[in-house]
Enzyme design. Structure first.
Site, PDB file in Angstrom:
ATOM      1  N   SER A  12       0.843  -1.177  -0.012  1.00 43.78           N
ATOM      2  CA  SER A  12      -0.082  -0.099   0.124  1.00 43.78           C
ATOM      3  C   SER A  12       0.965   1.222   0.021  1.00 43.78           C
ATOM      4  O   SER A  12       2.072   1.276   0.584  1.00 43.78           O
ATOM      5  CB  SER A  12      -1.077  -0.051   1.268  1.00 43.78           C
ATOM      6  N   TYR A  41      -1.492  -0.706   9.923  1.00 41.10           N
ATOM      7  CA  TYR A  41      -1.555  -0.976   8.813  1.00 41.10           C
ATOM      8  C   TYR A  41      -0.542  -0.573   8.128  1.00 41.10           C
ATOM      9  O   TYR A  41      -0.001  -1.490   7.322  1.00 41.10           O
ATOM     10  CB  TYR A  41      -3.072  -0.400   8.388  1.00 41.10           C
TER      11      TYR A  41
END
Ligand code: NAP
Length: 248
Positions: free
Chosen positions: A143, A157
């Site tokens: 990501s 995350y």
């Protein structure tokens, strides 16, 4: 050589778009899901209706026994895999680090990091010439959060995605002489259900003006990048990180 792909977390979102694209490109595909059997079976029926050879297997990729069972099922029902997309990933409701407990952090790391390691391990055992394999390709879905850090939202995350970037580098080098390429795609802000699990279903539209291209991305746009990195077109690329993030 027959192309056989496992796409983890492919009942919905980026994984589903990737499974569909790979099936259209002639891969036999294993759809993996965690709990949304309805979505997985709908996608399976859709792929089969186009003539694709596909299966759907429930497995929690954070659980070692589930991962072993997933890959054994693929051996039995499709054959020896040639492609793995490590995609199954989760985030938790937005909060600052000072409010996070160990259970939350460990849950994120177990799926987003340990799961990628376990699935890679099983793929290597089938792809590497050291184990009688004929090579293959792995794509890790990271990501843009690994670069941006996700302050005030989900630093846990983002850190898990930093680990995915490093896993890509290390594994690519470890396997470079064994005909296994390992690359990484870093999506930016993509229209999928994941934002709802962070507590903000409309997040893409809230932040899209901060993206140079002024829009969120689609799961299909990410799938195209993944499929290219898996393909022979990327035959001299390993350890690469491809940002699919609208310029951000
Ligand atoms: P999503 O729409 O929330 O879909 C998540 C998928 O992963 C579902 O198929 C889900 O299965 C599966 N899954 C979740 N936990 C699992 C587990 N423990 N074992 C097996 N499968 C599991 O997510 P997405 O947005 O497509 O995200 C896919 C990947 O892209 C993730 O790694 C995410 O971090 C990354 N990413 C997404 C964005 C974005 O903006 N959307 C941006 C950057 C990176 P069920 O259907 O059974 O729940």
């Amino acid at each position: 050589m027959k192309k056989i792909a496992v796409v983890t977390g492919s009942s919905r979102g980026i994984g589903a778009a990737t499974a569909s694209l790979l099936a259209a490109q002639g891969y036999d595909v294993c759809i993996n899901y965690h709990s949304n059997e309805t979505a997985a079976l709908e996608l399976l029926a859709q792929l089969k209706s186009t003539g694709a050879n596909a299966i759907a297997v429930q497995a929690d990729t954070s659980q070692e026994a589930d991962v072993v069972r997933l890959f054994r099922t693929v051996d039995e029902q499709l054959g020896r895999i040639t492609a793995l997309v490590n995609n199954a990933g989760i985030l938790a409701p937005q909060m600052r680090v000072e409010d996070m407990d160990a259970a939350r952090i460990n849950r994120i790391l177990a799926t987003n990091v340990t799961g990628y390691f376990l699935c890679s391990r099983e793929a290597i055992k089938r792809m590497s010439p050291r184990h009688g394999g004929q090579g293959g390709a792995i794509v890790n879905v990271s990501s843009a959060a690994s670069r941006l850090g996700s302050p005030g939202e989900y630093v846990d995350y983002a850190a898990s995605k930093g680990a995915v970037d490093t896993l890509t580098t290390g594994l690519a080098l470890e396997l470079a002489a064994e005909c296994i390429r390992v690359n990484c795609v870093r999506p930016g802000i993509i229209y999928t259900d994941i934002h709802a699990s962070g507590g903000e279903p409309g997040r893409v539209d809230r932040v899209k003006q901060n993206i140079p291209m002024q829009r969120g991305g689609t799961a299909e746009e990410v799938a195209q990048a993944i499929a290219w990195l898996l393909s022979e077109g990327a035959s001299y690329s390993t350890g690469a990180v491809l940002d699919v993030a609208g310029g951000r």
